[in-house]
Design a protein around this motif. Structure first.
Motif, mmCIF file in Angstrom:
data_model
loop_
_atom_site.group_PDB
_atom_site.id
_atom_site.type_symbol
_atom_site.label_atom_id
_atom_site.label_comp_id
_atom_site.label_asym_id
_atom_site.label_seq_id
_atom_site.Cartn_x
_atom_site.Cartn_y
_atom_site.Cartn_z
ATOM 1 N N GLU A 52 0.810 -1.214 0.000
ATOM 2 C CA GLU A 52 0.000 0.000 0.000
ATOM 3 C C GLU A 52 0.846 1.267 0.000
ATOM 4 O O GLU A 52 1.795 1.390 0.763
ATOM 5 N N VAL A 53 0.452 2.167 -0.864
ATOM 6 C CA VAL A 53 1.027 3.504 -0.919
ATOM 7 C C VAL A 53 -0.135 4.479 -0.779
ATOM 8 O O VAL A 53 -1.104 4.406 -1.536
ATOM 9 N N CYS A 54 -0.045 5.369 0.204
ATOM 10 C CA CYS A 54 -1.078 6.391 0.384
ATOM 11 C C CYS A 54 -0.634 7.680 -0.307
ATOM 12 O O CYS A 54 0.554 8.022 -0.285
ATOM 13 N N VAL A 55 -1.582 8.365 -0.919
ATOM 14 C CA VAL A 55 -1.307 9.643 -1.574
ATOM 15 C C VAL A 55 -2.247 10.679 -0.977
ATOM 16 O O VAL A 55 -3.461 10.454 -0.907
ATOM 17 N N VAL A 56 -1.672 11.810 -0.548
ATOM 18 C CA VAL A 56 -2.448 12.889 0.065
ATOM 19 C C VAL A 56 -2.250 14.159 -0.747
ATOM 20 O O VAL A 56 -1.125 14.658 -0.864
ATOM 21 N N ASP A 57 -3.342 14.660 -1.311
ATOM 22 C CA ASP A 57 -3.294 15.904 -2.087
ATOM 23 C C ASP A 57 -4.717 16.433 -2.180
ATOM 24 O O ASP A 57 -5.649 15.650 -2.378
ATOM 25 N N ASP A 58 -4.895 17.740 -2.033
ATOM 26 C CA ASP A 58 -6.244 18.294 -2.118
ATOM 27 C C ASP A 58 -6.695 18.553 -3.553
ATOM 28 O O ASP A 58 -7.831 18.937 -3.790
ATOM 29 N N ASP A 59 -5.833 18.288 -4.515
ATOM 30 C CA ASP A 59 -6.169 18.444 -5.934
ATOM 31 C C ASP A 59 -6.616 17.084 -6.478
ATOM 32 O O ASP A 59 -5.806 16.158 -6.606
ATOM 33 N N LEU A 60 -7.914 16.966 -6.789
ATOM 34 C CA LEU A 60 -8.460 15.683 -7.223
ATOM 35 C C LEU A 60 -7.844 15.174 -8.525
ATOM 36 O O LEU A 60 -7.689 13.968 -8.704
ATOM 37 N N SER A 61 -7.451 16.082 -9.417
ATOM 38 C CA SER A 61 -6.836 15.638 -10.668
ATOM 39 C C SER A 61 -5.453 15.028 -10.403
ATOM 40 O O SER A 61 -5.060 14.055 -11.056
#
Length: 130
Positions: free
Chosen positions: A11-20
């Protein structure tokens, strides 16, 4: 260079407020065989990290409400073995220096080279097992 078989399915989690960005990161990582969990709110990721082992997280620095630097600081207490890869579209030397002092395994400016990024994710997954 690491062996893809060693890291496939982790598992790799990605956190970003930009949905694209989340969508493209999910596609890129999933196409390389990683299990990807995306979060468009840092708070949701931190809740997840407090209840689940997260080997690697990729986080943006500049997000609404909670910055990537705050995510890094809180992860030190929540999950000290989690490896962090930081990405940002904004060149900010102070933020970069602060992030590097906290200890991410890699720092990328958007847009970045996909192959170098995937190699950094694989290396971070291997480091998370040590």
């Amino acid at each position: 260079m690491s062996n893809p078989d060693e890291t496939e399915g982790q598992e790799v989690c990605v956190v970003d407020d930009d949905l694209s960005v989340l969508k493209s990161m999910h596609y890129l990582l999933a196409s390389e065989g990683f299990n990807v969990r995306t979060f468009n709110k840092a708070e949701d990721f931190l809740t997840h990290a407090s209840n689940h082992y997260v080997p690697v997280v990729v986080t943006d620095i500049w997000m609404d409400h909670v910055t990537g630097l705050e995510v890094l600081a809180r992860l030190c207490a929540l999950s000290p073995n989690t490896r962090v890869i930081v990405m940002t579209a904004r060149e900010d030397l102070a933020a970069r220096a602060t992030a590097m002092a906290i200890g991410p395994v890699a720092f990328f400016m958007k847009p970045f080279d996909d192959e170098k990024f995937i190699a950094a994710v694989r290396d971070a997954l291997i480091q998370s097992r040590k």
